[in-house]
Design a protein around this motif. Structure first.
Motif, PDB file in Angstrom:
ATOM      1  N   VAL A 192     -16.050 -12.089   3.996  1.00 54.51           N
ATOM      2  CA  VAL A 192     -14.573 -11.420   4.113  1.00 54.51           C
ATOM      3  C   VAL A 192     -14.186 -11.300   5.286  1.00 54.51           C
ATOM      4  N   ALA A 215     -10.584 -11.802   8.301  1.00 55.92           N
ATOM      5  CA  ALA A 215      -9.276 -11.068   8.655  1.00 55.92           C
ATOM      6  C   ALA A 215      -8.257 -11.285   7.602  1.00 55.92           C
ATOM      7  N   THR A 270     -10.699 -14.502   2.104  1.00 53.48           N
ATOM      8  CA  THR A 270     -12.249 -14.540   1.810  1.00 53.48           C
ATOM      9  C   THR A 270     -12.768 -15.773   1.584  1.00 53.48           C
ATOM     10  N   GLY A 298      -8.036 -10.427   2.850  1.00 53.38           N
ATOM     11  CA  GLY A 298      -9.476 -10.151   3.928  1.00 53.38           C
ATOM     12  C   GLY A 298      -9.227  -8.617   4.533  1.00 53.38           C
ATOM     13  N   GLY A 299      -9.716  -8.385   5.377  1.00 59.15           N
ATOM     14  CA  GLY A 299      -9.952  -7.162   6.037  1.00 59.15           C
ATOM     15  C   GLY A 299      -8.415  -6.518   6.560  1.00 59.15           C
ATOM     16  N   ASN A 300      -7.668  -7.497   7.019  1.00 62.48           N
ATOM     17  CA  ASN A 300      -6.192  -7.074   7.453  1.00 62.48           C
ATOM     18  C   ASN A 300      -5.531  -6.577   6.770  1.00 62.48           C
ATOM     19  N   GLU A 328      -6.594   0.374  12.296  1.00 57.96           N
ATOM     20  CA  GLU A 328      -7.764  -0.514  12.404  1.00 57.96           C
ATOM     21  C   GLU A 328      -8.736   0.182  12.705  1.00 57.96           C
ATOM     22  N   GLY A 370     -15.061  -7.927   7.221  1.00 56.17           N
ATOM     23  CA  GLY A 370     -14.566  -7.015   6.244  1.00 56.17           C
ATOM     24  C   GLY A 370     -15.368  -6.443   5.309  1.00 56.17           C
ATOM     25  N   LEU A 377     -16.994  -2.920   5.596  1.00 62.43           N
ATOM     26  CA  LEU A 377     -16.114  -1.805   5.250  1.00 62.43           C
ATOM     27  C   LEU A 377     -17.151  -0.622   4.305  1.00 62.43           C
TER      28      LEU A 377
END
Ligand SMILES: Nc1ncnc2c1ncn2[C@@H]1O[C@H](COP(=O)(O)OP(=O)(O)OP(=O)(O)O)[C@@H](O)[C@H]1O
Ligand SMILES: [Mg+2]
Length: 421
Positions: free
Chosen positions: A217, A219, A222, A241-243, A261, A337, A340
């Protein structure tokens, strides 16, 4: 540098950061009990990345600058100038499929030359001229009617077959990525699919043999890779993704991206169950407004649907791959990611597979700073370089033989991370 010391270099162009590693390898100590400890990381460089989107360079100038910065940091730390590197590649332009090759065994016993010939035969599929073959990964060999052979050398028979997984990418996109790296003064020692590198960093041999899916995962997206019977069976990509989580938080809480963030990383949790109504989080205001307190549960309510969406997409990908009955070791989540809060637990509950967080394996040297899923790909590139003996050209900063002391490297590393955060 002494003859028995060789150097590895690895570059990962991520959507959030460019990372560059330099490692020394003692060539003569391969038989140590923990061979990965031979790879002694001596230089780490990380620079924020603004010119890469989902694995593809969209701003050559900005990315060249980020590579130069990461390279310089790592070189200063290592006391070495590096001129070549291994690089990872990813992106929606990459696709993979199985192909078969077959040859007659010339001397009735399979030789290394037969293995090369059969791989060439599998490679001879029609690949359009605008695509480049990146990897040909043998999945299994067959000698006459016997299937499931991993290494047929020395076996007797008349016909040798291979089922190989072929990975191709868009030539133009690959060339743009490579051109950017070369503009930063680095020659390309080798190209490795990012999923392959990531898997080398986080998977054990047992997991590969039992069957496993790794989901990195990142930004912007994935990246997934599946192993069945110790060999690569499938690769794919999901556009979340994380963003996306950060963006949701920024919109939901009306706060700048940078603050969203920070909140996500320090206080983010993807499930509302179990969070007390009393828990609060401070949120920075926009345009000079005062910061305010919000309930942690409200924050989780913003994150939860995106986490459910990401996990549902992973579930669909597993179904689509037709490999779900073969994933005895379940799923490994890695990449930044995957850190999290609650994501691993949620995935385990929603997908009904064993799920764990994948951190890069322990190499020697400055590994402590790299123990995060964010660095799985770049650490995996070093492991690949070591396995394939892809050592790079280097020069000492002064032209003399320099071996930086551990204290000197630790001081440089401390300063580097102080500047970064
Ligand atoms: N502790 C954490 N909790 C939640 N998210 C995190 C944490 N640490 C990093 N992230 C997120 O991980 C993402 C970056 O991950 P990573 O460094 O693996 O991506 P990348 O390799 O740069 O991107 P890509 O692989 O998509 O090209 C960012 O969205 C970041 O917010
Ligand atoms: Mg990545």
């Amino acid at each position: 540098m002494k003859q028995d010391n060789a150097v590895l270099a690895a570059l990962d162009l991520g959507s959030s950061k460019v990372s560059f590693l330099i490692a020394k390898v003692n060539r003569s100590s391969e038989l140590l009990p923990d061979p990965l400890k031979n790879i002694e990381i001596v230089g780490i460089g990380v620079a924020p990345s603004f010119g890469v989107k989902q694995g593809v360079v969209i701003d050559i100038e900005a990315t060249t600058e980020a590579i130069r910065k990461a390279r310089r940091e790592a070189e200063l730390m290592a006391g070495l100038r590096v001129f070549e590197t291994l690089v990872s590649l990813s992106g929606a332009h990459i696709c993979s499929f199985d192909s078969k090759g077959m040859i007659a065994i010339k001397s009735k016993e399979v030789t290394a030359h037969d293995m090369e010939r059969v791989i060439e035969a599998a490679k001879a599929v029609t690949v359009p001229s605008d695509r480049q073959v990146l990897h040909v990964i043998p999945r299994e060999y067959r000698v006459d009617h016997q299937a499931g052979i991993l290494n047929p050398i020395g076996m007797t028979g008349v016909r040798l077959e291979v089922v190989a997984h072929i990975v191709t990418g868009s030539q133009a996109t690959i060339q743009n990525n490579l051109k950017t790296i070369e503009r930063a003064g680095l020659k390309i020692k080798g190209i490795v699919m990012s999923q392959l590198a990531t898997a080398k960093a986080v998977l054990s041999e047992d997991e590969k043999s039992l069957g496993v899916c790794v989901a990195d995962v990142g930004a912007g997206s994935t990246h997934l890779i599946y192993y069945v019977n110790s060999s690569v069976a499938h690769m794919s990509q999901i556009g979340i993704g994380g963003n996306h989580f950060t963006q949701d938080i920024a919109i939901g809480l009306r706060t700048p991206q940078s603050s969203a963030e920070n909140i996500k990383i320090s206080k983010g949790y993807c499930m509302t169950v179990g969070i007390s109504d009393e828990d609060t989080v401070e949120v920075e205001g926009v345009g000079g407004r005062k910061s305010r307190l919000i309930k942690k549960k409200d924050l989780a309510e913003i994150i939860e649907p995106r986490a459910e969406e990401l996990i549902a997409f992973i579930g669909h990908d597993v179904e689509k791959s037709n490999l779900s009955p073969f994933l005895g070791s379940g799923i490994v989540l890695t990449g930044g990611g995957a850190h999290l809060g609650g994501l691993v637990e949620m995935a385990e509950y929603q997908l009904d597979y064993p799920v764990r967080l994948g951190l890069p394996k322990n190499l020697g040297g400055l590994m402590d700073s790299l123990k995060s899923g964010r660095f799985a790909t770049v650490v995996g590139l070093l492991i690949h370089g070591w396995e394939e003996k892809l050592f790079v050209q280097v020069q000492n900063e002064t032209g003399d033989s320099i071996t930086p002391s551990v204290q000197m490297m630790a001081d440089r590393l401390k300063n580097f991370f102080r500047e970064l955060f």
